[in-house]
Design a protein around this motif. Structure first.
Motif, PDB file in Angstrom:
ATOM      1  N   THR A  41       0.844  -1.193   0.000  1.00 45.91           N
ATOM      2  CA  THR A  41       0.000   0.000   0.000  1.00 45.91           C
ATOM      3  C   THR A  41       0.881   1.245   0.000  1.00 45.91           C
ATOM      4  O   THR A  41       1.658   1.455   0.937  1.00 45.91           O
ATOM      5  CB  THR A  41      -0.930   0.025   1.231  1.00 45.91           C
ATOM      6  N   VAL A  42       0.772   2.043  -1.062  1.00 43.42           N
ATOM      7  CA  VAL A  42       1.589   3.253  -1.175  1.00 43.42           C
ATOM      8  C   VAL A  42       0.738   4.385  -1.746  1.00 43.42           C
ATOM      9  O   VAL A  42      -0.289   4.147  -2.371  1.00 43.42           O
ATOM     10  CB  VAL A  42       2.818   3.039  -2.086  1.00 43.42           C
ATOM     11  N   GLU A  43       1.182   5.628  -1.538  1.00 45.05           N
ATOM     12  CA  GLU A  43       0.556   6.781  -2.166  1.00 45.05           C
ATOM     13  C   GLU A  43       1.259   7.150  -3.466  1.00 45.05           C
ATOM     14  O   GLU A  43       0.672   7.767  -4.341  1.00 45.05           O
ATOM     15  CB  GLU A  43       0.561   7.977  -1.208  1.00 45.05           C
ATOM     16  N   ARG A  44       2.524   6.773  -3.575  1.00 40.85           N
ATOM     17  CA  ARG A  44       3.271   7.035  -4.801  1.00 40.85           C
ATOM     18  C   ARG A  44       4.374   5.995  -4.937  1.00 40.85           C
ATOM     19  O   ARG A  44       5.027   5.642  -3.960  1.00 40.85           O
ATOM     20  CB  ARG A  44       3.860   8.446  -4.791  1.00 40.85           C
ATOM     21  N   LEU A  45       4.570   5.531  -6.167  1.00 44.18           N
ATOM     22  CA  LEU A  45       5.619   4.567  -6.464  1.00 44.18           C
ATOM     23  C   LEU A  45       6.434   5.087  -7.644  1.00 44.18           C
ATOM     24  O   LEU A  45       5.894   5.360  -8.714  1.00 44.18           O
ATOM     25  CB  LEU A  45       5.002   3.207  -6.824  1.00 44.18           C
ATOM     26  N   ILE A  58       3.561   5.965 -10.422  1.00 40.80           N
ATOM     27  CA  ILE A  58       2.174   5.613 -10.124  1.00 40.80           C
ATOM     28  C   ILE A  58       1.819   6.338  -8.831  1.00 40.80           C
ATOM     29  O   ILE A  58       2.524   6.191  -7.831  1.00 40.80           O
ATOM     30  CB  ILE A  58       1.992   4.104  -9.946  1.00 40.80           C
ATOM     31  N   ALA A  59       0.752   7.145  -8.856  1.00 40.69           N
ATOM     32  CA  ALA A  59       0.487   7.970  -7.678  1.00 40.69           C
ATOM     33  C   ALA A  59      -1.001   8.306  -7.560  1.00 40.69           C
ATOM     34  O   ALA A  59      -1.763   8.239  -8.534  1.00 40.69           O
ATOM     35  CB  ALA A  59       1.303   9.261  -7.740  1.00 40.69           C
ATOM     36  N   ASN A  60      -1.386   8.696  -6.323  1.00 44.45           N
ATOM     37  CA  ASN A  60      -2.741   9.179  -6.102  1.00 44.45           C
ATOM     38  C   ASN A  60      -2.826  10.655  -6.506  1.00 44.45           C
ATOM     39  O   ASN A  60      -1.858  11.246  -6.983  1.00 44.45           O
ATOM     40  CB  ASN A  60      -3.159   8.973  -4.650  1.00 44.45           C
ATOM     41  N   THR A  61      -3.990  11.272  -6.295  1.00 48.24           N
ATOM     42  CA  THR A  61      -4.202  12.643  -6.755  1.00 48.24           C
ATOM     43  C   THR A  61      -3.205  13.619  -6.144  1.00 48.24           C
ATOM     44  O   THR A  61      -2.614  14.453  -6.844  1.00 48.24           O
ATOM     45  CB  THR A  61      -5.637  13.088  -6.417  1.00 48.24           C
ATOM     46  N   ASN A  62      -3.010  13.527  -4.831  1.00 50.32           N
ATOM     47  CA  ASN A  62      -2.155  14.497  -4.140  1.00 50.32           C
ATOM     48  C   ASN A  62      -0.672  14.311  -4.429  1.00 50.32           C
ATOM     49  O   ASN A  62       0.114  15.253  -4.276  1.00 50.32           O
ATOM     50  CB  ASN A  62      -2.390  14.425  -2.630  1.00 50.32           C
ATOM     51  N   ARG A  63      -0.283  13.115  -4.839  1.00 54.09           N
ATOM     52  CA  ARG A  63       1.144  12.823  -5.029  1.00 54.09           C
ATOM     53  C   ARG A  63       1.567  12.777  -6.490  1.00 54.09           C
ATOM     54  O   ARG A  63       2.719  12.501  -6.791  1.00 54.09           O
ATOM     55  CB  ARG A  63       1.472  11.473  -4.368  1.00 54.09           C
ATOM     56  N   ILE A  68       6.543  17.683 -16.888  1.00 58.77           N
ATOM     57  CA  ILE A  68       7.895  18.196 -17.110  1.00 58.77           C
ATOM     58  C   ILE A  68       8.225  18.144 -18.602  1.00 58.77           C
ATOM     59  O   ILE A  68       8.099  17.099 -19.243  1.00 58.77           O
ATOM     60  CB  ILE A  68       8.940  17.365 -16.336  1.00 58.77           C
ATOM     61  N   ILE A  69       8.621  19.294 -19.167  1.00 56.95           N
ATOM     62  CA  ILE A  69       9.086  19.391 -20.540  1.00 56.95           C
ATOM     63  C   ILE A  69      10.356  20.221 -20.550  1.00 56.95           C
ATOM     64  O   ILE A  69      10.399  21.308 -19.951  1.00 56.95           O
ATOM     65  CB  ILE A  69       8.036  20.043 -21.468  1.00 56.95           C
ATOM     66  N   ASP A  70      11.395  19.752 -21.207  1.00 55.55           N
ATOM     67  CA  ASP A  70      12.692  20.442 -21.230  1.00 55.55           C
ATOM     68  C   ASP A  70      13.229  20.674 -19.819  1.00 55.55           C
ATOM     69  O   ASP A  70      13.875  21.681 -19.538  1.00 55.55           O
ATOM     70  CB  ASP A  70      12.589  21.790 -21.962  1.00 55.55           C
ATOM     71  N   GLY A  71      12.911  19.743 -18.926  1.00 53.04           N
ATOM     72  CA  GLY A  71      13.385  19.856 -17.559  1.00 53.04           C
ATOM     73  C   GLY A  71      12.641  20.876 -16.719  1.00 53.04           C
ATOM     74  O   GLY A  71      13.000  21.111 -15.562  1.00 53.04           O
ATOM     75  N   LYS A  72      11.570  21.482 -17.286  1.00 54.24           N
ATOM     76  CA  LYS A  72      10.829  22.518 -16.573  1.00 54.24           C
ATOM     77  C   LYS A  72       9.432  22.011 -16.205  1.00 54.24           C
ATOM     78  O   LYS A  72       8.649  21.671 -17.088  1.00 54.24           O
ATOM     79  CB  LYS A  72      10.700  23.766 -17.449  1.00 54.24           C
ATOM     80  N   PRO A  73       9.119  21.955 -14.902  1.00 52.93           N
ATOM     81  CA  PRO A  73       7.772  21.548 -14.502  1.00 52.93           C
ATOM     82  C   PRO A  73       6.794  22.714 -14.650  1.00 52.93           C
ATOM     83  O   PRO A  73       7.179  23.877 -14.591  1.00 52.93           O
ATOM     84  CB  PRO A  73       7.949  21.163 -13.024  1.00 52.93           C
ATOM     85  N   PHE A  74       5.524  22.402 -14.896  1.00 52.22           N
ATOM     86  CA  PHE A  74       4.501  23.446 -14.913  1.00 52.22           C
ATOM     87  C   PHE A  74       3.257  22.917 -14.216  1.00 52.22           C
ATOM     88  O   PHE A  74       2.975  21.719 -14.194  1.00 52.22           O
ATOM     89  CB  PHE A  74       4.181  23.908 -16.339  1.00 52.22           C
ATOM     90  N   LYS A  75       2.505  23.842 -13.596  1.00 56.80           N
ATOM     91  CA  LYS A  75       1.387  23.479 -12.748  1.00 56.80           C
ATOM     92  C   LYS A  75       0.135  23.151 -13.570  1.00 56.80           C
ATOM     93  O   LYS A  75      -0.179  23.845 -14.543  1.00 56.80           O
ATOM     94  CB  LYS A  75       1.069  24.615 -11.780  1.00 56.80           C
ATOM     95  N   THR A  76      -0.570  22.125 -13.153  1.00 55.63           N
ATOM     96  CA  THR A  76      -1.866  21.782 -13.720  1.00 55.63           C
ATOM     97  C   THR A  76      -2.544  20.784 -12.790  1.00 55.63           C
ATOM     98  O   THR A  76      -1.881  20.086 -12.021  1.00 55.63           O
ATOM     99  CB  THR A  76      -1.719  21.168 -15.127  1.00 55.63           C
ATOM    100  N   GLU A  77      -3.870  20.739 -12.822  1.00 52.03           N
ATOM    101  CA  GLU A  77      -4.600  19.759 -12.013  1.00 52.03           C
ATOM    102  C   GLU A  77      -4.484  18.388 -12.686  1.00 52.03           C
ATOM    103  O   GLU A  77      -4.635  18.269 -13.898  1.00 52.03           O
ATOM    104  CB  GLU A  77      -6.067  20.155 -11.883  1.00 52.03           C
ATOM    105  N   ARG A  78      -4.236  17.367 -11.851  1.00 50.92           N
ATOM    106  CA  ARG A  78      -4.036  16.035 -12.410  1.00 50.92           C
ATOM    107  C   ARG A  78      -4.808  14.996 -11.602  1.00 50.92           C
ATOM    108  O   ARG A  78      -4.781  15.012 -10.373  1.00 50.92           O
ATOM    109  CB  ARG A  78      -2.546  15.663 -12.404  1.00 50.92           C
ATOM    110  N   PRO A  79      -5.467  14.080 -12.282  1.00 55.73           N
ATOM    111  CA  PRO A  79      -6.117  12.964 -11.595  1.00 55.73           C
ATOM    112  C   PRO A  79      -5.087  11.890 -11.266  1.00 55.73           C
ATOM    113  O   PRO A  79      -3.942  11.955 -11.720  1.00 55.73           O
ATOM    114  CB  PRO A  79      -7.122  12.463 -12.635  1.00 55.73           C
ATOM    115  N   PRO A  80      -5.464  10.887 -10.478  1.00 51.13           N
ATOM    116  CA  PRO A  80      -4.522   9.793 -10.197  1.00 51.13           C
ATOM    117  C   PRO A  80      -4.231   8.988 -11.452  1.00 51.13           C
ATOM    118  O   PRO A  80      -5.000   9.014 -12.417  1.00 51.13           O
ATOM    119  CB  PRO A  80      -5.276   8.941  -9.162  1.00 51.13           C
ATOM    120  N   GLY A  81      -3.106   8.279 -11.442  1.00 59.07           N
ATOM    121  CA  GLY A  81      -2.777   7.484 -12.605  1.00 59.07           C
ATOM    122  C   GLY A  81      -1.320   7.093 -12.650  1.00 59.07           C
ATOM    123  O   GLY A  81      -0.651   6.997 -11.619  1.00 59.07           O
TER     124      GLY A  81
END
Length: 240
Positions: A41-45, A58-63, A68-81
């Motif tokens: 049982t994990v929240e993120r693997l 593999i992660a839940n919503t919060n994790r 990341i593109i060109d080494g640069k992260p950008f913010k967006t809402e994401r579902p688990p997956g």
């Protein structure tokens, strides 16, 4: 002299015991790395290469990690997956899913997509369901050659501009550069038709191959405005 010999003897025993403990711990760690786990049982693997480079999450919503593109992260809402990363560390596809309910209605979705190099998804299996109005199928998108990171940076710069004609022109230019029309759809639409649609480079449907919910087949050729120019069997209907 006897005291020295006793101390040496103690040190020898200590060294042997320390080595034994180290071997046992090392063996245990090696054994644990290959042991069978019936349930985890994990929240993120994270799946990483030997050098620590991230290859899948593999992660839940919060994790869930930010894209990341060109080494640069950008913010967006994401579902688990589950998210995949290429050899350069950029996100290159993934699997997402979820459902929500409220006011006697529901929304459910799922997607398995792969991204164009340094861009967003280029092909995907998509399921969207809004209280029974659902579309399921394979979609292919035509993404721009410009890196998504560059487009996002340009968008942020435009947002800082003063309102006016210059900002509006910059927005229009960015919209044209970021054009990502659907080019192919194969699946079942909200009208319960089995459908294959081919689109032009502007995202206009140009060919529809359809089997209607009632079973009637149809092949439509359309102009840029969505008007049927030729149909098999003959038809005067307009289908978008």
């Amino acid at each position: 002299m006897d005291k020295v010999q006793k101390r040496l003897r103690v040190l020898e025993i200590y060294s042997v015991l320390s080595l034994t403990v180290f071997v046992v711990l090392a063996f245990s760690a090696f054994a644990d790395s290959r042991q069978k786990i019936d349930e985890l049982t994990v929240e993120r693997l994270n799946v990483v290469e030997k050098n620590g480079q991230l290859r899948a999450v593999i992660a839940n919503t919060n994790r869930m990690p930010d894209p990341i593109i060109d080494g640069k992260p950008f913010k967006t809402e994401r579902p688990p997956g589950m998210i995949f990363y290429n050899g350069l560390g950029d996100e290159c596809g993934g699997l997402v899913f979820g459902a929500v309910t409220g006011n006697d209605k529901f929304g459910a979705y799922g997607g398995f997509t792969f991204d164009q190099y340094k861009q967003s998804q280029a092909i995907g299996l998509i399921y969207n369901d809004h209280s029974g109005s659902r579309q399921v199928g394979l979609s292919v998108w035509d993404r721009p050659e410009t890196s998504l990171a560059n487009l996002l940076q340009r968008r942020a710069e435009i947002e800082k501009m003063s309102e006016g004609t210059e900002k509006n022109a910059a927005k229009e230019s960015l919209r044209a550069a970021d054009l990502s029309p659907t080019r192919v759809f194969v699946g079942k639409n909200k009208e319960r038709e089995a459908k294959v649609t081919l689109y032009d480079a502007k995202g206009n449907a140009r060919i529809n191959m359809v089997v209607e919910a009632g079973g009637s087949p149809r092949l439509d050729f359309l102009d840029e405005m969505g008007k049927v120019t030729y149909s098999l069997p003959g038809s005067t209907k307009t289908k978008n």
